[in-house]
Design a protein around this motif. Structure first.
Motif, PDB file in Angstrom:
ATOM      1  N   CYS A 313      -0.991 -11.830  -4.068  1.00  0.00           N
ATOM      2  CA  CYS A 313      -1.835 -10.804  -3.460  1.00  0.00           C
ATOM      3  C   CYS A 313      -3.302 -11.224  -3.518  1.00  0.00           C
ATOM      4  O   CYS A 313      -3.776 -11.693  -4.563  1.00  0.00           O
ATOM      5  N   HIS A 315      -5.822  -9.462  -3.575  1.00  0.00           N
ATOM      6  CA  HIS A 315      -6.705  -8.546  -4.311  1.00  0.00           C
ATOM      7  C   HIS A 315      -6.956  -9.100  -5.715  1.00  0.00           C
ATOM      8  O   HIS A 315      -8.034  -9.627  -5.974  1.00  0.00           O
ATOM      9  N   LEU A 316      -5.959  -9.033  -6.596  1.00  0.00           N
ATOM     10  CA  LEU A 316      -6.167  -9.544  -7.954  1.00  0.00           C
ATOM     11  C   LEU A 316      -4.994 -10.375  -8.447  1.00  0.00           C
ATOM     12  O   LEU A 316      -4.729 -10.434  -9.646  1.00  0.00           O
ATOM     13  N   GLY A 317      -4.250 -10.961  -7.518  1.00  0.00           N
ATOM     14  CA  GLY A 317      -3.257 -11.963  -7.928  1.00  0.00           C
ATOM     15  C   GLY A 317      -1.880 -11.455  -8.300  1.00  0.00           C
ATOM     16  O   GLY A 317      -1.113 -12.183  -8.934  1.00  0.00           O
ATOM     17  N   GLY A 318      -1.526 -10.245  -7.934  1.00  0.00           N
ATOM     18  CA  GLY A 318      -0.156  -9.773  -8.184  1.00  0.00           C
ATOM     19  C   GLY A 318       0.827 -10.538  -7.312  1.00  0.00           C
ATOM     20  O   GLY A 318       0.477 -11.048  -6.247  1.00  0.00           O
ATOM     21  N   CYS A 331       2.480  -5.026  -2.806  1.00  0.00           N
ATOM     22  CA  CYS A 331       2.022  -5.444  -4.139  1.00  0.00           C
ATOM     23  C   CYS A 331       2.304  -4.354  -5.161  1.00  0.00           C
ATOM     24  O   CYS A 331       1.827  -3.225  -5.021  1.00  0.00           O
ATOM     25  N   LEU A 333       1.101  -4.016  -8.016  1.00  0.00           N
ATOM     26  CA  LEU A 333      -0.006  -3.742  -8.945  1.00  0.00           C
ATOM     27  C   LEU A 333      -0.846  -2.554  -8.464  1.00  0.00           C
ATOM     28  O   LEU A 333      -0.924  -1.527  -9.120  1.00  0.00           O
ATOM     29  N   HIS A 334      -1.479  -2.692  -7.291  1.00  0.00           N
ATOM     30  CA  HIS A 334      -2.336  -1.597  -6.812  1.00  0.00           C
ATOM     31  C   HIS A 334      -1.992  -1.157  -5.396  1.00  0.00           C
ATOM     32  O   HIS A 334      -2.765  -0.453  -4.763  1.00  0.00           O
ATOM     33  N   GLY A 335      -0.847  -1.636  -4.865  1.00  0.00           N
ATOM     34  CA  GLY A 335      -0.338  -1.078  -3.617  1.00  0.00           C
ATOM     35  C   GLY A 335      -0.819  -1.710  -2.327  1.00  0.00           C
ATOM     36  O   GLY A 335      -0.590  -1.140  -1.260  1.00  0.00           O
ATOM     37  N   SER A 336      -1.463  -2.879  -2.375  1.00  0.00           N
ATOM     38  CA  SER A 336      -1.811  -3.546  -1.109  1.00  0.00           C
ATOM     39  C   SER A 336      -0.524  -3.920  -0.384  1.00  0.00           C
ATOM     40  O   SER A 336       0.505  -4.197  -1.010  1.00  0.00           O
ATOM     41  N   PRO A 348      -5.979  -2.012  -1.685  1.00  0.00           N
ATOM     42  CA  PRO A 348      -7.354  -2.499  -1.730  1.00  0.00           C
ATOM     43  C   PRO A 348      -7.593  -3.934  -1.246  1.00  0.00           C
ATOM     44  O   PRO A 348      -8.752  -4.321  -1.092  1.00  0.00           O
TER      45      PRO A 348
END
Ligand code: FES
Length: 366
Positions: A313, A315-318, A331, A333-336, A348
């Motif tokens: 991902c 965003h932050l690597g999920g 994703c 982690l935060h839903g991207s 995000p």
């Protein structure tokens, strides 16, 4: 029921309802209205244009500067210098605001059925998994019943199709005459204290955001709009400040820790799983993350063609997971969310997925 009564809503308690599914008791609010959100947005847009607003769509924002006067960079590289910025992107795309770490992205499902005599009701079950039922009218004016629910955190399920099938099984049992005409899913966010978050960012007075509508966008959305518009115009509503002061601090901190611990778990388990998975070829409609030599790849077959992207991902690597209902990479982690060929569908994240071995611009992957 007690909470609704305490807020002054004219609710009544009923032990039974005239519906074709079991009811053990219900808090009933009479005289509710149903609104078609599509027509509502269209008429709001018409009114805004008539009042002189310029509406632009199809231009993705990739970055908002939070230092100094606001500057916005679009995904195609163009820059805009507005007087103020309101980020209402569901999952807030501003990493430094930290809003993504205070919310959890949820996916939920709806199946629409044609039905000769749909239950004339809008109802939401208590308990989990939740089921909601409401009647509607199809474009050809035939009566329709919508069965929804079975929500879960984005990317954290074995099969999204299984959730729709659970709704179908419920409808087959309780609405046997129903004829399915459509099924879809939607995404929204809840905050760690359950209240929507909107208003100024502490890191930048010119940038405001709204997120965490918790599937109550019809009420929380206008509340956010009133508070933000009032603030920009120098007439912020007093209830917004009261709402912020009343947030339950201790419970929120506890919930936020739990929420982010689960994100960390997903991050680690995603990478471990991906590294440990050998090459495989996905069947049509499927996607698979696996290791190929020293790199990770995400292969998908959307039924028409095969795609290969990086499963990391942006965003932050999920590590992404395949959504077998929507045919997307989600994703946990935060839903991207990303299309099979890596384009951003939900934040995000703002950058598309890279190609394994090199990014889309030709540089090395992170
Ligand atoms: Fe944050 Fe994917 S959405 S890492």
């Amino acid at each position: 029921f007690v909470a609704a009564e305490a807020l002054g809503l004219p609710v009544t308690w009923q032990d039974g309802l005239d519906v074709p599914f079991p009811v053990h008791g219900a808090a009933v609010l009479a005289d509710q209205v149903q609104v078609d959100p599509g027509s509502l947005v269209e008429s709001l847009a018409r009114e805004a244009r008539a009042a002189g607003a310029v509406l632009v769509d199809g231009a993705r924002v990739a970055h908002v500067d939070l230092v100094g006067s606001p500057r916005v960079r679009l995904a195609d590289g163009r820059r805009v210098r507005p007087r103020s910025v309101v980020v209402a992107t569901n999952g807030t795309i501003l990493d430094r605001s930290g809003a993504f770490a205070d919310t959890e992205a949820q996916r939920s499902y709806i199946v629409a059925y044609r039905h000769r005599t749909p239950p004339s009701i809008m109802a939401l079950s208590a308990g989990s998994p939740s089921i909601s039922v409401r009647d509607a009218v199809a474009p050809d004016e035939t009566p329709v019943v919508l069965v929804g629910g079975h929500g879960h955190v984005v990317g954290r399920t074995r099969s999204e199709v299984a959730h729709v099938d659970a709704l179908r099984a419920w409808a087959a049992e309780h609405l046997p005459e129903a004829e399915e005409i459509a099924a879809w899913s939607a995404q929204d966010r809840t905050t760690s204290d359950g209240l929507p978050r909107f208003g100024r960012l502490t890191v930048s007075p010119h940038v405001r955001h709204a997120t965490g509508m918790a599937k109550w966008g019809f009420t929380n959305g206008p509340a956010a709009a009133l508070a933000i518009a009032g603030d920009i115009l120098g007439d912020a509503p007093a209830w917004h400040a009261r709402m912020e002061r009343g947030r339950p601090v201790t419970a929120t901190v506890r919930r936020r820790v739990t929420l982010n611990a689960s994100v960390a778990r997903e991050l680690v388990s995603g990478w471990v799983r991906a590294v440990a998975t050998g090459p495989s070829s996905p069947r049509p409609g499927r996607g698979a993350v696996h290791r190929e030599g020293v790199r990770l790849v995400a292969d998908a077959d959307d039924g028409e063609r095969e795609h290969r992207v990086s499963p990391v991902c942006t965003h932050l690597g999920g590590i992404l997971r395949w959504n077998d209902l929507e045919q997307t990479w989600d994703c946990p982690l935060h839903g991207s969310r990303f299309s099979p060929d890596g384009e951003v569908l939900d934040g995000p994240a703002t950058a598309p997925l890279g190609c394994p071995g090199r990014a889309r611009d030709g540089s090395d992957l992170r």
